[in-house]
Design an enzyme around this catalytic site. Structure first.
Site, PDB file in Angstrom:
ATOM      1  N   LYS A 123       0.690  -1.034   0.037  1.00 58.32           N
ATOM      2  CA  LYS A 123      -0.034  -0.048   0.087  1.00 58.32           C
ATOM      3  C   LYS A 123       0.805   1.115   0.004  1.00 58.32           C
ATOM      4  CE  LYS A 123      -3.725  -2.686   2.101  1.00 58.32           C
ATOM      5  NZ  LYS A 123      -4.624  -2.952   3.214  1.00 58.32           N
TER       6      LYS A 123
ATOM      7  N   GLN B   2      -4.692  -1.850   9.525  1.00 57.20           N
ATOM      8  CA  GLN B   2      -4.663  -3.013   8.803  1.00 57.20           C
ATOM      9  C   GLN B   2      -5.492  -4.121   9.524  1.00 57.20           C
ATOM     10  OE1 GLN B   2      -3.744  -3.682   5.952  1.00 57.20           O
ATOM     11  NE2 GLN B   2      -3.961  -5.868   5.936  1.00 57.20           N
TER      12      GLN B   2
ATOM     13  N   ASP C  54     -11.200   3.174   4.389  1.00 58.38           N
ATOM     14  CA  ASP C  54     -11.427   1.677   4.431  1.00 58.38           C
ATOM     15  C   ASP C  54     -13.206   1.334   4.327  1.00 58.38           C
ATOM     16  OD1 ASP C  54      -9.653  -0.618   3.896  1.00 58.38           O
ATOM     17  OD2 ASP C  54      -9.154  -0.438   6.055  1.00 58.38           O
TER      18      ASP C  54
END
Ligand code: GUN
Length: 280
Positions: A47, A91, A114
């Site tokens: 990422k 994460q 997200d």
């Protein structure tokens, strides 16, 4: 047709980089990772690498596996308050002793790239999403870029997770598909999947979707990433299903790259919305 997510994501990233350069904005993404799971570390590194490619700045917060909930929430509070940070990605999975729900809810909703915060999931369910979760949103992009229509089609989603199954069903419903969601308690899975014009599998078990479960001409989207005999494979028995499907995503190189490209798009969206709410 093989739905090449790698090529599609590269095209999208190229366009995004141009858009970012022309915008005069300098979007920044912060990632938070706890523990030393090698898979998660690899994803986070990837990422950051893609951030660099599209001229998004990035910072990584690395916390030990035995970190306290307070410390995780403290890190997120700092990032919430940091005017230079546009997007925050925690994460997952977090270590078992950390309540992931509480952490997700602590992220400012306008930095929740997200799209896992209940507020953003609620906007998605209400039919006007702002930040939709990256994997299902990336799948919608992959379908659109390959001119695969969704309206009126029967879509079957296997899996009901917060990050994939549920938002996938919502996005497909918003796009006028008729949607069935299947899960571990579904009585006769093959009967359901055989009705699918568009079949999305996010089970996380190698080759659970076999050729007899797929209708001739169906579009098959494989979200699974599984190890089988030392090889990376999806949920779908690709070799057998590719002759039946009209279009199918490979693993790797299908959905995965679209997830990361969408994260970059969501981060730029966050930067645009935060800088100038009315213009964009
Ligand atoms: N872990 C595996 N996939 C994802 C994802 O898309 N977002 C986050 N935050 N964690 C993940």
């Amino acid at each position: 047709m093989i739905l090449d997510g790698k090529a599609c994501s590269e095209r999208r990233l190229e366009l995004l980089r141009e858009e970012i350069d022309e915008s005069g904005l300098h979007p920044h993404l912060a990632t938070v990772i706890a523990g030393s799971d090698t898979g998660s570390q690899m994803y986070v590194r990837m990422k950051h690498r893609v951030c660099e490619q599209v001229h998004i700045g990035s910072v990584g917060i690395e916390l030990p596996a035995d970190v306290t909930l307070d410390r995780v929430l403290g890190s997120i509070r700092q990032l919430n308050e940091d005017a230079d940070i546009d997007g925050i990605l925690v994460q997952l999975p977090l270590p078992a002793h950390i309540h992931a729900d509480q952490v997700i809810r602590s992220v400012r909703t306008d930095k929740d790239v997200d799209g896992f915060h209940p507020y953003n999931l609620g906007l998605l369910l209400s039919g006007s999403p702002k930040f939709a979760p990256c994997t299902p949103k990336g799948i919608m992009t992959l379908l659109a870029e390959n001119r695969i229509g969704v309206a009126g089609k029967h879509a079957v989603v296997v899996g009901r997770s917060i990050d994939v199954g549920r938002p996938m069903a919502a996005l497909l419903t918003n796009a006028d598909a008729t949607v069935t969601v299947c899960h571990s308690k579904t009585r006769n899975l093959p009967d359901e999947t055989r009705r699918a014009d568009i079949l999305v599998s996010s089970v996380g078990k190698a080759h659970v979707i076999t050729a007899d479960m797929v209708k001739k001409g169906a579009v098959v989207i494989d979200v699974g990433i599984n190890q089988l005999k030392g090889k990376l494979v999806g949920d779908v028995d690709f070799a057998a299903v590719q002759d039946i499907a009209s279009a199918i995503t490979p693993v790797p190189g299908g959905v995965g790259p679209m997830t990361i490209a969408t994260l970059m798009e969501n981060t730029f969206l966050a930067a645009k919305l935060r800088t100038c709410d009315t213009v964009w």
